[in-house]
Write a protein that holds these residues in place. Sequence first.
Motif, PDB file in Angstrom:
ATOM      1  N   TYR A 107      59.649  37.336  14.388  1.00 47.51           N
ATOM      2  CA  TYR A 107      59.819  38.311  13.317  1.00 47.51           C
ATOM      3  C   TYR A 107      58.485  38.594  12.645  1.00 47.51           C
ATOM      4  O   TYR A 107      57.546  37.779  12.691  1.00 47.51           O
ATOM      5  CB  TYR A 107      60.849  37.835  12.282  1.00 47.51           C
ATOM      6  CG  TYR A 107      60.470  36.573  11.545  1.00 47.51           C
ATOM      7  CD1 TYR A 107      59.744  36.614  10.358  1.00 47.51           C
ATOM      8  CD2 TYR A 107      60.858  35.315  12.033  1.00 47.51           C
ATOM      9  CE1 TYR A 107      59.400  35.454   9.678  1.00 47.51           C
ATOM     10  CE2 TYR A 107      60.519  34.153  11.360  1.00 47.51           C
ATOM     11  CZ  TYR A 107      59.798  34.227  10.183  1.00 47.51           C
ATOM     12  OH  TYR A 107      59.460  33.075   9.519  1.00 47.51           O
ATOM     13  N   VAL A 108      58.388  39.790  12.048  1.00 50.10           N
ATOM     14  CA  VAL A 108      57.223  40.171  11.257  1.00 50.10           C
ATOM     15  C   VAL A 108      57.712  40.838   9.976  1.00 50.10           C
ATOM     16  O   VAL A 108      58.798  41.429   9.947  1.00 50.10           O
ATOM     17  CB  VAL A 108      56.277  41.136  12.009  1.00 50.10           C
ATOM     18  CG1 VAL A 108      55.696  40.482  13.246  1.00 50.10           C
ATOM     19  CG2 VAL A 108      56.979  42.436  12.358  1.00 50.10           C
ATOM     20  N   THR A 109      56.917  40.746   8.937  1.00 49.58           N
ATOM     21  CA  THR A 109      57.201  41.416   7.671  1.00 49.58           C
ATOM     22  C   THR A 109      56.128  42.473   7.440  1.00 49.58           C
ATOM     23  O   THR A 109      54.933  42.189   7.541  1.00 49.58           O
ATOM     24  CB  THR A 109      57.218  40.422   6.505  1.00 49.58           C
ATOM     25  OG1 THR A 109      58.223  39.425   6.753  1.00 49.58           O
ATOM     26  CG2 THR A 109      57.532  41.121   5.185  1.00 49.58           C
ATOM     27  N   LEU A 110      56.555  43.704   7.169  1.00 49.25           N
ATOM     28  CA  LEU A 110      55.641  44.825   7.008  1.00 49.25           C
ATOM     29  C   LEU A 110      55.744  45.378   5.590  1.00 49.25           C
ATOM     30  O   LEU A 110      56.845  45.712   5.131  1.00 49.25           O
ATOM     31  CB  LEU A 110      55.962  45.939   8.015  1.00 49.25           C
ATOM     32  CG  LEU A 110      55.974  45.540   9.495  1.00 49.25           C
ATOM     33  CD1 LEU A 110      56.355  46.739  10.351  1.00 49.25           C
ATOM     34  CD2 LEU A 110      54.623  44.982   9.917  1.00 49.25           C
ATOM     35  N   SER A 111      54.610  45.494   4.933  1.00 49.88           N
ATOM     36  CA  SER A 111      54.596  46.041   3.576  1.00 49.88           C
ATOM     37  C   SER A 111      54.789  47.551   3.611  1.00 49.88           C
ATOM     38  O   SER A 111      54.317  48.241   4.518  1.00 49.88           O
ATOM     39  CB  SER A 111      53.268  45.715   2.890  1.00 49.88           C
ATOM     40  OG  SER A 111      53.210  46.331   1.614  1.00 49.88           O
TER      41      SER A 111
END
Length: 319
Positions: free
Chosen positions: A191-195
């Motif tokens: 998973y990745v978190t994108l602003s």
Amino acid sequence: MIVKDNITKRILFDPLINDVNELYICTAYATPTMLSWYIKNIYQKTICPIKISLIIGMVPIYGISQNAHENFLNILNDKRPQEIEKLECSYICDGPAVHSNIYIWAKNENPKFAFTGSASFVQNSFVGLHRQEFMVECDPIQTKNYYDSLVSRSIYINHSELEENVKLYSINPFLNNKEVSVSELEKEGEYVTLSLLTNSGETGKRSGLNWGQRPHRNPNEAYIPLPSIIAKSGFFPLEKKHFAAITDDRHQLILRIEQQNNKAITTPARNSDLGEYFRNRLGLANGDFISRSDLDRYGRTDVKFIKFDEETYYLDFSV
């Protein structure tokens, strides 16, 4: 013999310059992302609007995922470009399953060109050349007769009795539970978190969720900013491949990476679809400017993508 980089051009695009108006496909496997990609890339390549009829053959053995089925339905029901007059999609529902891959071009049901071989109607066969495929021309009349013989064993994907005839399954068992937590899903894959903010800590004035906030543009146009380090990591498919995202509120989005340096995640059918989705989640009207305060009031300034497979992701924007 048609191999390597000739396949996409020869099978899917070259026939469009001839006097044809129908494409019949029977394929062992197909994905809504490939259908979405083809619809996007057929733009301005036709002499006249065409009809596309797609039959997917291996469904009696493997079924089809609920996610893929819903995305096929969304494409079927969505507004189509002027290049496509009609779109039909069916699943083989009576055995035996069909492992053939055939592509037939016709004019008013009179077959003109036909191809067969290893290439299923999936992006790995036609986009980016990640797989060696082999196709040959074949007799168009015989191939169309074979296609016609399969129609009676298929069922339209929007048929009222489809679920009685076709097995639909979840791509991830956790998704069967609508109360599933994101932390549980994170254990299932990367998973990745994108602003959704710029480096200044604000939303972009004419970028990101506000990409369309400029003259002569649809104000709903939007993209999710993608940092270069993540674009290069292999987490998302590049080469303008399409991929599917299931949102936390159970919507289905088809997305792709585009713009210079692969900096933007967009909805390829219409860039405004993504902006409409986020404005709806934020309780804003279509076309409204999205500010940092709107995101703060909602309770979140980023989104998380969880990867299930190469073309399927979970998009979390829950609070």
